[in-house]
Design an enzyme around this catalytic site. Structure first.
Site, short mmCIF file in Angstrom:
data_model
loop_
_atom_site.label_atom_id
_atom_site.label_comp_id
_atom_site.label_asym_id
_atom_site.label_seq_id
_atom_site.Cartn_x
_atom_site.Cartn_y
_atom_site.Cartn_z
N HIS A 141 0.87 -1.18 0.00
CA HIS A 141 0.00 0.00 0.00
C HIS A 141 0.91 1.24 0.00
CE1 HIS A 141 -2.78 2.96 1.83
NE2 HIS A 141 -3.77 2.14 1.54
N ASP A 218 3.17 -4.36 8.05
CA ASP A 218 1.93 -3.59 7.91
C ASP A 218 0.79 -4.58 8.12
OD1 ASP A 218 -0.39 -2.45 6.98
OD2 ASP A 218 0.49 -1.60 5.16
N GLN A 221 -4.37 -5.21 7.14
CA GLN A 221 -5.36 -6.14 6.59
C GLN A 221 -5.28 -7.54 7.21
OE1 GLN A 221 -7.75 -5.16 4.72
NE2 GLN A 221 -7.00 -3.21 3.95
N LYS A 244 -10.41 -0.66 10.54
CA LYS A 244 -10.62 -1.84 9.68
C LYS A 244 -10.95 -3.05 10.54
CE LYS A 244 -7.17 -0.07 6.42
NZ LYS A 244 -7.94 0.39 5.27
N CYS A 382 -4.67 2.51 -3.61
CA CYS A 382 -3.42 3.02 -3.02
C CYS A 382 -2.29 2.02 -3.21
CB CYS A 382 -3.58 3.36 -1.53
SG CYS A 382 -4.75 4.66 -1.23
C1 LIG Z 1 -2.37 -2.73 3.72
C2 LIG Z 1 -2.71 -1.34 4.15
N1 LIG Z 1 -1.77 -0.56 4.69
C3 LIG Z 1 -2.02 0.68 5.11
C4 LIG Z 1 -3.27 1.23 4.97
C5 LIG Z 1 -3.52 2.63 5.47
O1 LIG Z 1 -4.37 2.59 6.55
P1 LIG Z 1 -4.99 3.93 7.16
O2 LIG Z 1 -5.64 4.64 6.01
O3 LIG Z 1 -5.95 3.44 8.18
O4 LIG Z 1 -3.89 4.70 7.74
C6 LIG Z 1 -4.28 0.49 4.39
C7 LIG Z 1 -5.61 1.07 4.16
O5 LIG Z 1 -6.36 0.66 3.30
C8 LIG Z 1 -4.00 -0.84 3.98
O6 LIG Z 1 -4.94 -1.60 3.43
#
Ligand SMILES: Cc1ncc(COP(=O)(O)O)c(C=O)c1O
Length: 424
Positions: A141, A218, A221, A244, A382
């Site tokens: 992401h 990260d 998910q 999430k 993203c």
């Molecule tokens: C794998 C992953 N990393 C980071 C993020 C960013 O999360 P946030 O927008 O809650 O900061 C997301 C959000 O969709 C994500 O799916």
């Protein structure tokens, strides 16, 4: 749950677990799910972007705002102490939820993005120098690309990228070849938000550690979909968002091993994160306060604690099995439609089903599905490098939570069929 029931549950097969999951009962916990959208019952399949909030978590947030609100960590009065206790109790719940060794290693942030920025910039300032390398993967992401990219640029370091194969899996041999004595960090997703791939994080960490390199996972998910044990993974950092995983927006966590956090400089500075201040020099508070400058998102943090209580009140293993069943069922339903191409066919996947339809732009898919009351995501998610890798401008993405049903998957498949007819 008694020890005997727990043992019996652990011994159940996946099919038996799915059978124990009472999805209709769970759906009653989420007020939003009884809505209609465009005259149709809402089918919410955008959980990877943000999941919904159960009534118990909404109630906990309301109670805090109505009866307990006050600033924390500083007041001697009743409300401040009460709010501090509730906030710190949420931190303790987070610790247990991810099996962190110590509560001080759990830092509240606003979400994954802020959390990865914290790790990248603070770690980078201390440990990254000219010519060093940061290893990320092709499926990240943007939140797990750009903070490293910006930090690397500032420090004169280089970004190296672990490639993915045609199914959307990390090419592990390439990963091992990329690790060397210049590598200062490996940053990878536990689960890809655009492909659904579950990465072999435990093995990735073990390999990095052979080179003395820390790993930042990260977990945005993964935590909503299956139990995570940061000690089991041996992750050096593990970052995730509350919104999430059935909590309100504005909550998130950086778990970091103390040996790193103690060495790292503060990310943001100001109130609450100091021990002493003079105009000549200031000193920093102990963990976790050192990384929590200013007034935090108190209601959101308490809400995250309530969401963890909610998840703990369910059979999370059965919830995961149910989600997996939905993903497999949806994959089959979509694979049966010749015009559909599934993007991301890894052997191990969680919750995410990305796809394209011949001659239909994903935004059009999203719009037509919305007319049927079906919420999916359309775009690059993203993850523009993933789109480049698969040579698509965007994909449509259905993502599941434990409150979704097979009937909703049927509606998705029917609406896709209808979309194809419209564009024929
Ligand atoms: C794998 C992953 N990393 C980071 C993020 C960013 O999360 P946030 O927008 O809650 O900061 C997301 C959000 O969709 C994500 O799916």
């Amino acid at each position: 749950m008694t020890a005997e029931t727990r043992k019996r549950r652990e011994e159940m097969t996946a099919v038996e677990k799915v059978a124990t999951w009472d999805v209709e009962k769970v759906r009653q916990d989420f007020p939003v799910l009884s809505q209609t959208v465009n005259g149709k019952p809402l089918v919410y399949l955008d959980n990877a972007a943000s999941s919904h909030v159960p009534q118990v978590v909404i109630d906990r947030g309301s109670k805090y705002l109505a009866e307990e609100h006050s600033n924390i960590h500083r007041g001697v009065h009743y409300l401040s102490q009460h709010a501090t206790t509730a906030y710190e109790a949420a931190r303790e719940k987070v610790k247990r939820f991810i099996n962190a060794p110590h509560v001080r290693e759990c830092i509240f942030v606003r979400g994954t993005t802020e959390g990865i920025n914290l790790v990248a910039h603070s770690y980078g300032r201390k440990f990254v120098n000219e010519g060093d390398e940061i290893l990320i993967s092709e499926m990240e992401h943007h939140s797990n690309i750009i903070p490293w990219q910006v930090m690397a640029e500032e420090r004169g370091a280089n970004i190296k990228v672990i490639p993915i194969d045609d199914r959307g899996q990390l090419i592990i041999d390439e990963y091992e070849n990329l690790l060397n004595e210049r590598t200062r960090m490996v940053a990878v997703a536990h689960v890809s938000n655009s492909l659904g791939t579950i990465n072999p994080v435990k093995e990735i960490v073990a390999t990095a550690h052979k080179f003395g390199v820390p790993v930042c996972v990260d977990g945005a998910q993964s935590v909503p979909h299956f139990p995570v044990d940061v000690q089991g993974l041996d992750a050096d950092f593990f970052v995730f968002s509350g919104h999430k995983m059935y909590a309100p927006t504005g909550s998130g966590i950086v778990y970091g091993k103390r040996k790193w956090l103690d060495e790292m400089p503060p990310y943001q500075t100001g109130g609450s994160m100091i021990k002493t201040v003079t105009f000549e020099k200031s000193t920093w508070a102990d963990l976790p306060a050192k990384f929590e400058a200013g007034t935090p998102a108190i209601a959101a943090g308490i809400g995250l604690g309530a969401a963890i209580d909610y998840i703990n009140s369910l059979d999370f293993a059965a919830a995961s099995a149910h989600e997996h069943d939905l993903l497999e069922y949806a994959t089959q339903r979509l694979a049966d439609i010749p015009e559909v191409t599934i993007v991301g066919t890894a052997e191990h996947k969680a919750s995410v089903l990305s796809f394209t339809i011949e001659n239909v732009h994903p935004h059009d898919i999203g719009t037509i599905l919305d007319q049927q009351g079906i919420a999916i995501r359309a775009g690059h998610h993203c993850a523009q490098p993933v789109m480049q890798r698969f040579q698509v401008p965007a994909t449509a993405r259905a993502s599941f939570a434990f409150y979704n049903t097979r009937e909703e998957v049927d509606k998705l498949a029917e609406a896709i069929q209808k979309t194809i007819e419209i564009f024929a």
